[in-house]
Design a protein around this motif. Sequence first.
Motif, short mmCIF file in Angstrom:
data_model
loop_
_atom_site.label_atom_id
_atom_site.label_comp_id
_atom_site.label_asym_id
_atom_site.label_seq_id
_atom_site.Cartn_x
_atom_site.Cartn_y
_atom_site.Cartn_z
N MET A 228 -2.03 -2.73 -16.69
CA MET A 228 -2.71 -3.48 -15.64
C MET A 228 -1.72 -4.28 -14.80
O MET A 228 -1.85 -4.39 -13.58
N THR A 229 -0.67 -4.85 -15.47
CA THR A 229 0.34 -5.62 -14.74
C THR A 229 1.03 -4.76 -13.70
O THR A 229 1.25 -5.19 -12.56
N ALA A 230 1.37 -3.51 -14.09
CA ALA A 230 2.03 -2.60 -13.15
C ALA A 230 1.13 -2.30 -11.96
O ALA A 230 1.61 -2.22 -10.81
N VAL A 231 -0.17 -2.12 -12.20
CA VAL A 231 -1.10 -1.82 -11.12
C VAL A 231 -1.19 -2.99 -10.14
O VAL A 231 -1.16 -2.80 -8.91
N ILE A 232 -1.26 -4.20 -10.68
CA ILE A 232 -1.34 -5.39 -9.82
C ILE A 232 -0.07 -5.53 -8.99
O ILE A 232 -0.12 -5.74 -7.76
N LEU A 233 1.09 -5.41 -9.64
CA LEU A 233 2.36 -5.56 -8.93
C LEU A 233 2.52 -4.48 -7.86
O LEU A 233 2.95 -4.76 -6.74
N ALA A 234 2.16 -3.23 -8.20
CA ALA A 234 2.31 -2.13 -7.25
C ALA A 234 1.36 -2.29 -6.07
O ALA A 234 1.72 -1.99 -4.92
N THR A 235 0.14 -2.76 -6.34
CA THR A 235 -0.83 -2.96 -5.26
C THR A 235 -0.38 -4.08 -4.32
O THR A 235 -0.45 -3.94 -3.09
N VAL A 236 0.09 -5.19 -4.90
CA VAL A 236 0.62 -6.27 -4.07
C VAL A 236 1.83 -5.79 -3.29
O VAL A 236 2.02 -6.13 -2.11
N CYS A 237 2.66 -4.97 -3.93
CA CYS A 237 3.82 -4.40 -3.27
C CYS A 237 3.40 -3.60 -2.04
O CYS A 237 4.02 -3.70 -0.97
N ALA A 238 2.35 -2.79 -2.17
CA ALA A 238 1.86 -2.00 -1.05
C ALA A 238 1.42 -2.90 0.10
O ALA A 238 1.69 -2.62 1.28
N VAL A 239 0.73 -3.99 -0.23
CA VAL A 239 0.26 -4.93 0.80
C VAL A 239 1.46 -5.55 1.52
O VAL A 239 1.48 -5.67 2.76
N VAL A 240 2.48 -5.93 0.76
CA VAL A 240 3.66 -6.57 1.35
C VAL A 240 4.45 -5.56 2.20
O VAL A 240 4.91 -5.87 3.29
N TYR A 241 4.60 -4.33 1.69
CA TYR A 241 5.26 -3.29 2.47
C TYR A 241 4.52 -3.07 3.79
O TYR A 241 5.13 -2.94 4.86
N GLY A 242 3.20 -2.98 3.71
CA GLY A 242 2.41 -2.75 4.92
C GLY A 242 2.55 -3.89 5.91
O GLY A 242 2.61 -3.66 7.13
N THR A 243 2.60 -5.13 5.41
CA THR A 243 2.79 -6.28 6.29
C THR A 243 4.17 -6.25 6.92
O THR A 243 4.33 -6.58 8.11
N ALA A 244 5.18 -5.85 6.14
CA ALA A 244 6.53 -5.73 6.68
C ALA A 244 6.57 -4.69 7.79
O ALA A 244 7.20 -4.91 8.84
N ASP A 245 5.89 -3.56 7.59
CA ASP A 245 5.86 -2.52 8.63
C ASP A 245 5.12 -3.01 9.87
O ASP A 245 5.50 -2.68 11.01
N PHE A 246 4.08 -3.79 9.67
CA PHE A 246 3.35 -4.37 10.81
C PHE A 246 4.27 -5.28 11.62
O PHE A 246 4.32 -5.18 12.85
N CYS A 247 5.01 -6.14 10.92
CA CYS A 247 5.95 -7.02 11.61
C CYS A 247 7.05 -6.21 12.30
O CYS A 247 7.45 -6.51 13.43
N GLY A 248 7.53 -5.15 11.62
CA GLY A 248 8.55 -4.31 12.22
C GLY A 248 8.03 -3.61 13.47
O GLY A 248 8.75 -3.47 14.46
N GLY A 249 6.76 -3.18 13.42
CA GLY A 249 6.16 -2.55 14.59
C GLY A 249 6.07 -3.51 15.77
O GLY A 249 6.34 -3.14 16.92
N LEU A 250 5.67 -4.75 15.48
CA LEU A 250 5.63 -5.75 16.55
C LEU A 250 7.02 -6.01 17.11
O LEU A 250 7.20 -6.17 18.32
N ALA A 251 8.02 -6.04 16.21
CA ALA A 251 9.39 -6.32 16.64
C ALA A 251 9.91 -5.22 17.56
O ALA A 251 10.60 -5.50 18.55
N THR A 252 9.58 -3.95 17.25
CA THR A 252 10.08 -2.86 18.07
C THR A 252 9.42 -2.83 19.45
O THR A 252 9.92 -2.18 20.36
N ARG A 253 8.30 -3.53 19.59
CA ARG A 253 7.69 -3.65 20.91
C ARG A 253 8.44 -4.67 21.77
O ARG A 253 8.30 -4.66 22.99
N ARG A 254 9.20 -5.53 21.11
CA ARG A 254 9.88 -6.61 21.82
C ARG A 254 11.39 -6.40 21.91
O ARG A 254 12.05 -7.03 22.73
#
Length: 277
Positions: A1-27
């Motif tokens: 269960m610990t691995a599932v929680i960490l991996a799921t949070v990891c996916a959320v953080v990766y996705g947020t990083a990509d969102f920020c990167g996408g905004l940055a490439t617009r600027r």
Amino acid sequence: MTAVILATVCAVVYGTADFCGGLATRRSRVFSVVALSQIAGLALILALLPVLPGALDPRALWWGVAAGLAGATGLVLFYRALATGVMSVVAPATAVTSAALPVVFGLAAGERPAPQALVGIVLALAAVMLVSRDRSAGTSGSAGSVLIALAAGAGFGGFFILLAQAPGDAGLWPLVGARLSSVTLVILLAIVTKRSLRPTAGSLPIIAAAGLLDMAANVLFLLAKQEGLLSLVAVLVSLYPASTLLLARYVLGERLRSLQVAGVACALGAVALIAVA
């Protein structure tokens, strides 16, 4: 269960990083975004070394260097595929390949997830493909761009596989090696292609945020891999496009297509199935 929680949070953080990167490439310029965000991530991992110490093993550094080169190569190929192909074809091809390779590798290495988890893996792969569908016009791409997209996905998948090979007691040292190699490669490519690394005015904070979040996600991936199977952890982490999509919906007001909504639902189902396995 610990691995599932960490991996799921990891996916959320990766996705947020990509969102920020996408905004940055617009600027700002793409190469400045990639290079400077990588440097910000390197600064974070160096700051975290005393907090999450590990054994300084040359094998850990070399596995990290190999992972960093694979990831950086995947990124370069991904941008190349986008430049020559159709986003609605390139993104799913890259995403599914990057998700599937660690699963195949883990199963070939002897990992045996529970039956429910295997169903969750299939759902997760379907989710990655659906949420990665772009609303750009066109439904087909050239054979060349598809092959480049598959190679990019192999680079991203290789990053997860190679990083997972580092000794378990190495702490964050594999990420130091990974980031040093990727920063070096990107800067060399910028020099060879004569691309400027200077960010546009006001874009540096969002570039730094993208790099810091990306590295935080890398740390979460390492921690999750220490707790669970690569075939499960990697496929959960690969659900990151779902969080990018939701951020675009609620922050930028972008509309979701029905296929993408179905992808988010598949992602939630995949996480639930893997969690109860």
